[in-house]
Design an enzyme around this catalytic site. Structure first.
Site, short mmCIF file in Angstrom:
data_model
loop_
_atom_site.label_atom_id
_atom_site.label_comp_id
_atom_site.label_asym_id
_atom_site.label_seq_id
_atom_site.Cartn_x
_atom_site.Cartn_y
_atom_site.Cartn_z
N THR A 99 0.82 -1.24 -0.01
CA THR A 99 -0.14 -0.04 0.08
C THR A 99 0.98 1.26 0.01
O THR A 99 1.58 1.59 1.13
CB THR A 99 -0.89 0.07 1.19
OG1 THR A 99 -1.63 -1.27 1.32
CG2 THR A 99 -1.99 1.17 1.10
N LYS A 174 -7.06 1.97 -2.85
CA LYS A 174 -6.61 1.29 -1.44
C LYS A 174 -6.48 2.49 -0.61
O LYS A 174 -7.06 2.28 0.62
CB LYS A 174 -5.50 0.65 -1.57
CG LYS A 174 -4.61 0.20 -0.35
CD LYS A 174 -5.42 -0.89 0.08
CE LYS A 174 -4.80 -1.46 1.76
NZ LYS A 174 -5.86 -2.15 2.32
N LYS A 242 0.17 5.49 8.25
CA LYS A 242 0.63 5.77 6.82
C LYS A 242 -0.54 5.81 5.94
O LYS A 242 -0.41 6.69 4.97
CB LYS A 242 1.77 4.81 6.53
CG LYS A 242 2.17 4.70 5.22
CD LYS A 242 1.68 3.63 4.28
CE LYS A 242 1.83 2.28 4.77
NZ LYS A 242 1.16 1.06 3.74
P1 NAP Z 1 4.73 -5.96 8.23
O1 NAP Z 1 4.34 -7.01 8.85
O2 NAP Z 1 5.14 -4.55 8.97
O3 NAP Z 1 5.92 -6.05 7.15
C1 NAP Z 1 6.63 -5.20 6.49
C2 NAP Z 1 7.71 -5.94 5.49
O4 NAP Z 1 8.40 -4.94 4.69
C3 NAP Z 1 8.64 -6.76 5.88
O5 NAP Z 1 9.12 -7.72 5.41
C4 NAP Z 1 9.72 -5.77 6.26
O6 NAP Z 1 11.01 -6.47 6.17
C5 NAP Z 1 9.69 -5.00 4.79
N1 NAP Z 1 10.45 -3.65 4.86
C6 NAP Z 1 10.27 -2.61 5.56
N2 NAP Z 1 11.27 -1.53 5.35
C7 NAP Z 1 11.93 -2.27 4.18
C8 NAP Z 1 12.97 -1.79 3.50
N3 NAP Z 1 13.40 -0.29 3.78
N4 NAP Z 1 13.70 -2.49 2.57
C9 NAP Z 1 13.19 -3.77 2.49
N5 NAP Z 1 12.15 -4.24 3.16
C10 NAP Z 1 11.58 -3.41 4.16
O7 NAP Z 1 3.62 -5.35 7.24
P2 NAP Z 1 2.50 -6.17 6.61
O8 NAP Z 1 1.29 -6.03 7.51
O9 NAP Z 1 2.77 -7.24 6.04
O10 NAP Z 1 2.19 -5.04 5.56
C11 NAP Z 1 2.69 -5.12 4.11
C12 NAP Z 1 2.14 -4.02 3.23
O11 NAP Z 1 0.75 -4.36 3.16
C13 NAP Z 1 2.16 -2.64 3.92
O12 NAP Z 1 2.05 -1.65 2.76
C14 NAP Z 1 0.48 -2.42 4.56
O13 NAP Z 1 -0.02 -1.34 4.38
C15 NAP Z 1 -0.30 -3.47 3.45
N6 NAP Z 1 -1.34 -4.10 3.95
C16 NAP Z 1 -1.32 -4.76 5.36
C17 NAP Z 1 -2.70 -5.40 5.83
C18 NAP Z 1 -2.51 -5.97 7.28
O14 NAP Z 1 -3.61 -6.19 7.60
N7 NAP Z 1 -1.30 -6.29 7.71
C19 NAP Z 1 -3.81 -5.37 4.98
C20 NAP Z 1 -3.68 -4.86 3.88
C21 NAP Z 1 -2.55 -4.19 3.33
P3 NAP Z 1 11.87 -6.54 7.65
O15 NAP Z 1 11.25 -7.75 8.11
O16 NAP Z 1 13.37 -6.52 7.35
O17 NAP Z 1 11.46 -5.27 8.45
#
Ligand code: NAP
Length: 291
Positions: A99, A174, A242
């Site tokens: 996102t 989104k 965010k």
């Molecule tokens: P998360 O659990 O916080 O995971 C974030 C991921 O991004 C991790 O793999 C992290 O790697 C990586 N990352 C962060 N900074 C980075 C960088 N500078 N370079 C490379 N990798 C990096 O987040 P999530 O919940 O899976 O969400 C991921 C995306 O989906 C976001 O955009 C979020 O808004 C969207 N989303 C989330 C949900 C939800 O309910 N969780 C639903 C819909 C959409 P590390 O492990 O190394 O930190």
């Protein structure tokens, strides 16, 4: 013989892990990468290969998916050293499910296609549970032919796919959806807070909401956990903040006043500043409620 295309997946966070796991279970040969390598281990245990760089994933897979935190991380995996762009050659397919804002999507789309690659954005609606159960809603935009090609993988991940047009439209959709969700979460928090301070039982408030026209799956899912103080992250609060911030930016851009989104953004910002960024987004409750 297995004729399924090989799938790369960058970003083993909450969403990426759930989605990569489903693709493995569905029989796709999957290669994963994550900045912090230890988070690849659960997928290795399920049979995935683990790559050292995004470049290696793109070079060795038929199609590469990515789902990282925000615009900064989405750009980092593409433009960074040994990043996606370094692996793109003619016809390589890249699908970004993160996102982000439309400017980020368009910058990445332009870079991938300028190198001969093919690009689709596909942010998803739905949290950890729907990701684990293949019930996401996929908001794709970019190259429509690519959307059709990867639809068999989307069918493993989601219950419905939208194709919304040119790259950037998925991000806009989104952000609209998550802005509405963020406002609704803060509204529930205020209702629970004022109601309980006025002597009502929190569970009664949730039950009354459940019986009326404002009932929602989110209220049903989150409300009882909020009353119990269970803020284990399904959707981290830092990502919700965010999203509301980027939606407020979108409002600036198109000249739409958004007082409710701005107020919700301040509540999530305050919660983040008090150390709740890694908790579930419903942890904004403690900030709204105040002692
Ligand atoms: P998360 O659990 O916080 O995971 C974030 C991921 O991004 C991790 O793999 C992290 O790697 C990586 N990352 C962060 N900074 C980075 C960088 N500078 N370079 C490379 N990798 C990096 O987040 P999530 O919940 O899976 O969400 C991921 C995306 O989906 C976001 O955009 C979020 O808004 C969207 N989303 C989330 C949900 C939800 O309910 N969780 C639903 C819909 C959409 P590390 O492990 O190394 O930190």
């Amino acid at each position: 013989m297995d004729t399924k295309p090989s799938v790369g997946y960058l970003g083993m966070g909450i969403m990426g892990t759930a989605m990569a796991g489903r693709l493995i279970d569905a029989g796709f040969p999957v290669t994963v990468w994550n900045r912090s390598k230890d988070k690849c281990e659960p997928m290795r245990a399920k049979g995935a290969k683990v790559a050292d760089t995004p470049q290696e994933v793109v070079e060795t897979c038929d199609v590469t998916f990515a789902c990282t935190s925000d615009p900064t991380s989405a750009r980092a995996v593409v433009f960074g050293q040994n990043g996606v762009l370094a692996g793109i050659t003619a016809g390589k397919r890249y699908v970004d499910l993160s996102t982000v804002d439309e400017e980020c999507v368009q910058e990445i789309a332009a870079a991938i296609t300028a190198s001969g690659g093919r690009f689709l954005e596909a942010p998803v609606s739905g949290s950890k549970g729907p990701a684990l159960n293949g019930q996401l809603v996929i908001l794709s935009a970019g190259e429509e032919a690519l959307q059709k090609e990867v639809q068999p993988m989307f069918d493993v991940l989601g219950k419905r796919t939208f194709f919304l047009g040119e790259a950037g439209a998925g991000a806009r959709m989104k952000l609209v959806v998550n802005m509405v969700m963020g406002i609704n979460m803060v509204a529930l928090c205020e209702g629970l807070a004022v109601g309980q301070k006025a002597g009502l039982a929190g569970n009664d408030i949730l039950e009354v909401i459940k019986e009326g026209a404002i009932a929602s799956p989110m209220y049903g899912l989150k409300g009882p956990k909020m009353l119990e103080g269970d803020f284990a992250p399904n959707f981290p609060l830092k990502h919700q903040q965010k999203d509301v911030r980027l939606a407020v930016d979108l409002g600036d851009k198109v000249g739409q006043p958004m007082p409710l989104a701005a107020a919700a953004n301040e509540s999530f910002k305050a919660a983040r500043a008090s150390g709740k960024g890694d908790d579930d987004f419903s942890a904004v409750y403690a900030t709204v409620k105040q002692p």
